[in-house]
Design a protein around this motif. Structure first.
Motif, PDB file in Angstrom:
ATOM      1  N   GLN A  18       0.824  -1.207   0.000  1.00 29.08           N
ATOM      2  CA  GLN A  18       0.000   0.000   0.000  1.00 29.08           C
ATOM      3  C   GLN A  18       0.858   1.256   0.000  1.00 29.08           C
ATOM      4  OE1 GLN A  18      -2.699   0.557   3.303  1.00 29.08           O
ATOM      5  NE2 GLN A  18      -3.884   2.107   2.219  1.00 29.08           N
ATOM      6  N   GLY A  19       1.946   1.252   0.778  1.00 25.40           N
ATOM      7  CA  GLY A  19       2.837   2.410   0.807  1.00 25.40           C
ATOM      8  C   GLY A  19       2.349   3.543   1.679  1.00 25.40           C
ATOM      9  N   ARG A  20       1.547   3.248   2.704  1.00 27.04           N
ATOM     10  CA  ARG A  20       1.056   4.287   3.625  1.00 27.04           C
ATOM     11  C   ARG A  20       2.163   4.622   4.626  1.00 27.04           C
ATOM     12  NH1 ARG A  20      -4.161   5.787   5.076  1.00 27.04           N
ATOM     13  NH2 ARG A  20      -4.641   5.196   2.925  1.00 27.04           N
ATOM     14  N   VAL A  21       2.640   5.852   4.591  1.00 26.58           N
ATOM     15  CA  VAL A  21       3.808   6.278   5.374  1.00 26.58           C
ATOM     16  C   VAL A  21       3.397   7.278   6.441  1.00 26.58           C
ATOM     17  CG1 VAL A  21       6.005   7.526   5.251  1.00 26.58           C
ATOM     18  CG2 VAL A  21       5.407   5.886   3.478  1.00 26.58           C
ATOM     19  N   SER A  22       4.071   7.231   7.591  1.00 32.87           N
ATOM     20  CA  SER A  22       3.861   8.238   8.624  1.00 32.87           C
ATOM     21  C   SER A  22       5.147   8.432   9.414  1.00 32.87           C
ATOM     22  CB  SER A  22       2.731   7.818   9.586  1.00 32.87           C
ATOM     23  OG  SER A  22       3.091   6.649  10.299  1.00 32.87           O
ATOM     24  N   PHE A  23       5.276   9.588  10.025  1.00 25.34           N
ATOM     25  CA  PHE A  23       6.391   9.904  10.926  1.00 25.34           C
ATOM     26  C   PHE A  23       5.825  10.003  12.335  1.00 25.34           C
ATOM     27  CE2 PHE A  23       8.117  11.166   6.882  1.00 25.34           C
ATOM     28  CZ  PHE A  23       9.481  10.927   6.993  1.00 25.34           C
ATOM     29  N   ARG A  24       6.397   9.213  13.264  1.00 24.34           N
ATOM     30  CA  ARG A  24       5.875   9.154  14.632  1.00 24.34           C
ATOM     31  C   ARG A  24       7.034   9.128  15.623  1.00 24.34           C
ATOM     32  NH1 ARG A  24       0.500   6.828  14.319  1.00 24.34           N
ATOM     33  NH2 ARG A  24       0.052   6.150  12.178  1.00 24.34           N
ATOM     34  N   LEU A  25       6.870   9.822  16.740  1.00 24.04           N
ATOM     35  CA  LEU A  25       7.867   9.783  17.809  1.00 24.04           C
ATOM     36  C   LEU A  25       7.835   8.424  18.497  1.00 24.04           C
ATOM     37  CD1 LEU A  25       7.501  13.293  19.463  1.00 24.04           C
ATOM     38  CD2 LEU A  25       9.505  12.429  18.236  1.00 24.04           C
ATOM     39  N   VAL A  26       9.006   7.976  18.953  1.00 23.30           N
ATOM     40  CA  VAL A  26       9.135   6.707  19.666  1.00 23.30           C
ATOM     41  C   VAL A  26       9.186   6.994  21.155  1.00 23.30           C
ATOM     42  CG1 VAL A  26      10.575   4.654  19.984  1.00 23.30           C
ATOM     43  CG2 VAL A  26      10.359   5.681  17.720  1.00 23.30           C
ATOM     44  N   ALA A  27       8.498   6.175  21.936  1.00 23.08           N
ATOM     45  CA  ALA A  27       8.470   6.366  23.386  1.00 23.08           C
ATOM     46  C   ALA A  27       9.866   6.214  23.987  1.00 23.08           C
ATOM     47  CB  ALA A  27       7.511   5.360  24.023  1.00 23.08           C
ATOM     48  N   ALA A  28      10.154   6.987  25.012  1.00 23.15           N
ATOM     49  CA  ALA A  28      11.426   6.859  25.721  1.00 23.15           C
ATOM     50  C   ALA A  28      11.537   5.464  26.332  1.00 23.15           C
ATOM     51  CB  ALA A  28      11.524   7.931  26.801  1.00 23.15           C
ATOM     52  N   ASP A  29      12.785   5.003  26.537  1.00 22.25           N
ATOM     53  CA  ASP A  29      13.012   3.637  27.020  1.00 22.25           C
ATOM     54  C   ASP A  29      12.285   3.356  28.334  1.00 22.25           C
ATOM     55  OD1 ASP A  29      14.564   3.156  24.826  1.00 22.25           O
ATOM     56  OD2 ASP A  29      16.486   3.456  25.855  1.00 22.25           O
ATOM     57  N   SER A  30      12.334   4.308  29.264  1.00 22.75           N
ATOM     58  CA  SER A  30      11.717   4.075  30.571  1.00 22.75           C
ATOM     59  C   SER A  30      10.201   3.947  30.437  1.00 22.75           C
ATOM     60  CB  SER A  30      12.065   5.224  31.532  1.00 22.75           C
ATOM     61  OG  SER A  30      11.662   6.473  30.999  1.00 22.75           O
ATOM     62  N   LEU A  31       9.597   4.802  29.615  1.00 21.71           N
ATOM     63  CA  LEU A  31       8.162   4.735  29.403  1.00 21.71           C
ATOM     64  C   LEU A  31       7.785   3.442  28.687  1.00 21.71           C
ATOM     65  CD1 LEU A  31       5.330   5.946  29.419  1.00 21.71           C
ATOM     66  CD2 LEU A  31       5.907   7.149  27.302  1.00 21.71           C
ATOM     67  N   ALA A  32       8.579   3.052  27.695  1.00 18.33           N
ATOM     68  CA  ALA A  32       8.298   1.827  26.950  1.00 18.33           C
ATOM     69  C   ALA A  32       8.334   0.616  27.874  1.00 18.33           C
ATOM     70  CB  ALA A  32       9.301   1.668  25.813  1.00 18.33           C
ATOM     71  N   ALA A  33       9.289   0.603  28.818  1.00 21.03           N
ATOM     72  CA  ALA A  33       9.380  -0.517  29.755  1.00 21.03           C
ATOM     73  C   ALA A  33       8.135  -0.592  30.633  1.00 21.03           C
ATOM     74  CB  ALA A  33      10.639  -0.369  30.612  1.00 21.03           C
ATOM     75  N   ASP A  34       7.654   0.560  31.107  1.00 16.50           N
ATOM     76  CA  ASP A  34       6.446   0.568  31.949  1.00 16.50           C
ATOM     77  C   ASP A  34       5.225   0.089  31.172  1.00 16.50           C
ATOM     78  OD1 ASP A  34       7.934   1.525  34.041  1.00 16.50           O
ATOM     79  OD2 ASP A  34       7.411   3.643  33.699  1.00 16.50           O
ATOM     80  N   VAL A  35       5.092   0.559  29.935  1.00 10.40           N
ATOM     81  CA  VAL A  35       3.936   0.171  29.124  1.00 10.40           C
ATOM     82  C   VAL A  35       3.971  -1.324  28.821  1.00 10.40           C
ATOM     83  CG1 VAL A  35       2.792   0.478  26.898  1.00 10.40           C
ATOM     84  CG2 VAL A  35       3.666   2.464  28.130  1.00 10.40           C
ATOM     85  N   MET A  36       5.159  -1.855  28.506  1.00  9.07           N
ATOM     86  CA  MET A  36       5.252  -3.279  28.192  1.00  9.07           C
ATOM     87  C   MET A  36       5.015  -4.137  29.433  1.00  9.07           C
ATOM     88  SD  MET A  36       5.394  -3.333  25.045  1.00  9.07           S
ATOM     89  CE  MET A  36       5.382  -5.119  24.998  1.00  9.07           C
TER      90      MET A  36
END
Length: 327
Positions: free
Chosen positions: A100-118
């Motif tokens: 499809q080729g649908r593209v977007s630019f998105r910020l990545v969560a900080a490592d500490s936040l990503a660990a809490d969410v996971m």
């Protein structure tokens, strides 16, 4: 006897060159949601036109064996049917027609936040075991601050994460990177990216130029030089200045990168993360590079074609691939 054998082989060559006994490759594509094409037939025509453009660019590529005739793209019964006479690039044709080729630019969560969410996601799985998976810890592991999933476990992990309540992830959503084949244990990196994209090509094409080049990575002076043919390819992209988005994409990228130094910015395509570099400085020229594992340049060129040609309106899946004898 030998003379007769040579004559028969020569006749077969002549017949094949004249079209007798030749086969075409026919790919039938259907939309994931057929109501899009039924209610708005102009969408199907738009998608077929962009697929035609992608294939025309492929056949114009230097070194690609020219077909007997151009690819033919037709619309019928809420399906897009692609017929090509050159079957040497069958895998490439399938990729170019179904992406499809649908593209977007998105910020990545900080490592500490990503660990809490996971951790929250793992607790959810423990309370709602699904598909034989009772903990994410069994399929994910950390390496060099990256959360990795083996390609063997990727289908199960992806399905499980897609089934987790969005309230667990909040403003973030899990997305996997492309398959990394540079290691012995082929794996995919899991990213938590912003649910709200900073930019997207959902309405218009974001890119005005694309080039494919080999990596020119820096190496210590004492390290022996690597052969050029082992270096992977990068897709270099330049954003457009088209203000019909309601903003200038080049200036938008400069604003985002200026406000989030030392954060990662992910470029995604069709639910995969293509690249997520660390923002070192403001990107003021609209330039973005996408690394690949490709050392031949074939996949990199096809990716550049999909990105530069713009997205299809509707996601498509390959319904059938068949070889058809030419009359």
């Amino acid at each position: 006897m030998r003379r007769w054998t040579v004559s028969i082989l020569g006749l077969l060559v002549v017949l094949h060159s004249a079209g007798y006994g030749a086969t075409n490759l026919r790919i039938t594509l259907r939309p994931v949601d057929t109501t899009h094409y039924s209610a708005r037939p102009w969408i199907m025509k738009g998608d077929s036109s962009r697929i035609q453009t992608r294939l025309d660019w492929l056949y114009d590529e230097p070194g690609f064996r020219p077909p007997r005739e151009r690819a033919k793209v037709e619309c019928a019964n809420n399906r897009i049917i692609v017929t090509v006479s050159d079957t040497s690039g069958a895998a490439r044709v399938e990729y170019l027609t179904s992406s499809q080729g649908r593209v977007s630019f998105r910020l990545v969560a900080a490592d500490s936040l990503a660990a809490d969410v996971m951790d929250s996601a793992d607790n959810w799985v423990r309370r709602h075991p699904t598909g034989g998976l009772d903990s994410l810890n069994g399929v994910m592991w950390y390496r060099w601050s990256s959360l990795l999933v083996s390609d063997r476990d990727y289908p199960m992990a992806g399905k499980t994460l897609a089934g987790i309540d969005t309230l667990v992830f909040g403003d973030w959503r899990p997305m996997f990177g492309s398959l990394d084949t540079r290691r012995n244990d082929t794996s995919r990196t899991l990213y938590l990216v912003a649910r709200q994209a900073d930019m997207s090509n959902a309405r218009r094409n974001l890119f005005e130029h694309a080039e494919v080049h080999r990596s020119r990575g820096t190496r210590p002076p004492s390290a022996p030089p690597m052969p050029e043919e082992t270096q992977p390819f990068f897709v270099h992209l330049w954003l457009t200045h088209d203000t019909l988005f309601g903003f200038d994409p080049v200036k938008k990228l400069a604003q985002v990168t200026s406000a989030h130094i030392r954060r990662r910015l992910a470029m995604t395509m069709d639910s995969f993360v293509l690249s997520a570099p660390m923002i070192q400085d403001t990107i003021s020229n609209g330039f973005f590079a996408v690394p690949t594992n490709d050392t031949l340049g074939i996949h990199a060129r096809d990716l550049a074609t999909v990105l530069l040609g713009g997205p299809l309106f509707t996601p498509l899946v390959v319904e059938r691939v068949e070889r058809v004898r030419v009359d």
